[in-house]
Design a protein around this motif. Sequence first.
Motif, PDB file in Angstrom:
ATOM      1  N   CYS A  20       2.733   3.190   8.662  1.00 41.95           N
ATOM      2  CA  CYS A  20       2.191   3.446   7.312  1.00 41.95           C
ATOM      3  C   CYS A  20       3.255   4.039   6.387  1.00 41.95           C
ATOM      4  O   CYS A  20       3.963   4.970   6.765  1.00 41.95           O
ATOM      5  CB  CYS A  20       1.004   4.390   7.432  1.00 41.95           C
ATOM      6  SG  CYS A  20       0.348   4.883   5.840  1.00 41.95           S
ATOM      7  N   CYS A  48      -4.702   0.265   0.907  1.00 44.46           N
ATOM      8  CA  CYS A  48      -5.985   0.362   1.621  1.00 44.46           C
ATOM      9  C   CYS A  48      -6.984   1.171   0.791  1.00 44.46           C
ATOM     10  O   CYS A  48      -8.135   0.800   0.628  1.00 44.46           O
ATOM     11  CB  CYS A  48      -5.794   0.994   3.000  1.00 44.46           C
ATOM     12  SG  CYS A  48      -4.898   2.560   2.963  1.00 44.46           S
ATOM     13  N   CYS A  84      -2.880  -4.490   3.747  1.00 42.40           N
ATOM     14  CA  CYS A  84      -1.816  -3.556   4.103  1.00 42.40           C
ATOM     15  C   CYS A  84      -0.468  -4.292   4.233  1.00 42.40           C
ATOM     16  O   CYS A  84      -0.332  -5.196   5.062  1.00 42.40           O
ATOM     17  CB  CYS A  84      -2.149  -2.859   5.434  1.00 42.40           C
ATOM     18  SG  CYS A  84      -0.760  -1.863   6.048  1.00 42.40           S
ATOM     19  N   CYS A 127       1.411   3.725   0.830  1.00 44.00           N
ATOM     20  CA  CYS A 127       1.451   3.008  -0.447  1.00 44.00           C
ATOM     21  C   CYS A 127       0.120   3.060  -1.188  1.00 44.00           C
ATOM     22  O   CYS A 127       0.075   2.904  -2.393  1.00 44.00           O
ATOM     23  CB  CYS A 127       1.866   1.549  -0.221  1.00 44.00           C
ATOM     24  SG  CYS A 127       0.595   0.574   0.635  1.00 44.00           S
ATOM     25  N   GLY A 128      -0.998   3.216  -0.423  1.00 43.15           N
ATOM     26  CA  GLY A 128      -2.308   3.353  -1.077  1.00 43.15           C
ATOM     27  C   GLY A 128      -3.070   2.053  -1.281  1.00 43.15           C
ATOM     28  O   GLY A 128      -4.152   2.053  -1.868  1.00 43.15           O
TER      29      GLY A 128
END
Lengths: 100, 388
Positions: free
Chosen positions: A46, A52, A88, A49-50
Amino acid sequence: MTKPTVDAMAKVGDLPMGFTAKPGSTVAFKTGDWRSVRPVLDREKCIYCGFCYFYCPDGVYQDMGKDEKYYKADLDFCKGCGICAHECPKKAITMTLEEV
Amino acid sequence: MAKRVGMEVSIAVAEAVKLADADVIAAYPITPQTHIVEHLSELVADGELDAAYIPVESEHSAMSSCIGSSAAGARTFTATSSQGLALMNEMIYIAPVLRTPIVLAIANRALSAPINIWNDHSDIMSVRDTGWLSIFAENGQEALDLTLASFRIAEDPAVCLPISMNIDGFTLSHFIEPILMPEKAEVDKFLPPYKPQLWLDIKNPISIGLLGGPECYTEARKATDDALWGAKRVVIKAFDEFNQVFGRQYHVVETYRHEDAETIIVSMGSISETAMTAIDEMRDQGQKIGLVRLRLWRPFPEEEFLAAVSKAKNLAVIDRHMVMGCSSGPVGLEVKSLVYNSGLRPGISNFLLGLGGRDVTRDDFKYIHEKATSGQVQARCEIVGVFE
Ligand code: SF4
Ligand code: SF4
């Protein structure tokens, strides 16, 4: 013979007039058990990045903040649609079959 | 004191809505109902009625607006006929369960096809299962009186359901009749300002119009059905109170010369007046015939109906809506089911007449009497006067 019943039946007399509800009742109505697959996050991959968080149609992702640097799905409400995993960019989310 | 006026019945219905101080009228014009809402739009435009008049683009929107305005706590009125009611159908089913006490005047008209603007009961009968109260007027005075009573009944805290007030298209809606127009003060005595039981209030927010899954759909429908059955008590009370203020007594089941009648005709709406004239003529010739009229159609006034017909040997039930592929009309079917289940065993014959504006005459009732007393009960509803 016993009468057939449905789980969590509402009784006629208990229903509010006009079949109304107080707002916010969906908080108490946990829809997570509609799910057959759950999103499992690999925090190693992960990049925070946001995607999701923004793409989830149910808005169940919670920003864990600048120190933790990840987003956490609230499984009480995640319906397992898989959109977060699909969007994602780092393939950090795997949709995993729920065990019965 | 009430003033005696000569007035078109549609205008009288609109004047009753004005006397009732309706807050919102959302309507779309359709023959033969148009004069009702046309007159209301004039009353609002001229400042004689302080209400919001919503000129919508269809009847579906008319009923949607009515549900919304009623849910906002407004005294709400609309009117329609035939295809207009058919177009409302989707929303018609919703209003009762949401407990929105809308008053709907229906100038009853045939449904297409063929296209026909004249009177029968196919429009109201096609929405008989929806949870609305349903009452029938037989003349202009009743149309005005029952419009006032409709607001009182629908808005009663124990009812809180929509109601349709039915007048026969043209044969009532377009006739000029002598009508006692009540004073506003009298109306105010009978009809208090509307106190909504539930409404969209920003201080106490609620959601209206929810999903109800398999675990509660049945219960939500049953709760509405219970309220509808329970409404009869309120209808009777409202009719009694109406009599106290205005001196005109209505009943859920009306009767005429029925007490010693061997044969009873069962009717609804304005043809009942023709039937009464025919009955007088048949009585003069020694026939033991009487009339029972369903003033209240929904909820069906079972006890009152059974009491009124309990001594009859023959029942002749009039229907004004054809149920295709079924042996009886809707009224015939319900009367048979109610009466035979009660243990009474009169011969019940069913007659279909007055479709699409076909005249209903005194001779029709004499023919019906002859058939009903012939000793042969037909299994199928007979279409009186059909050319074939
Ligand atoms: S699977 Fe769907 S509902 Fe669940 S967190 Fe991902 S996007 Fe949201
Ligand atoms: S989309 Fe993927 S990489 Fe981006 S924050 Fe969510 S899990 Fe992390």
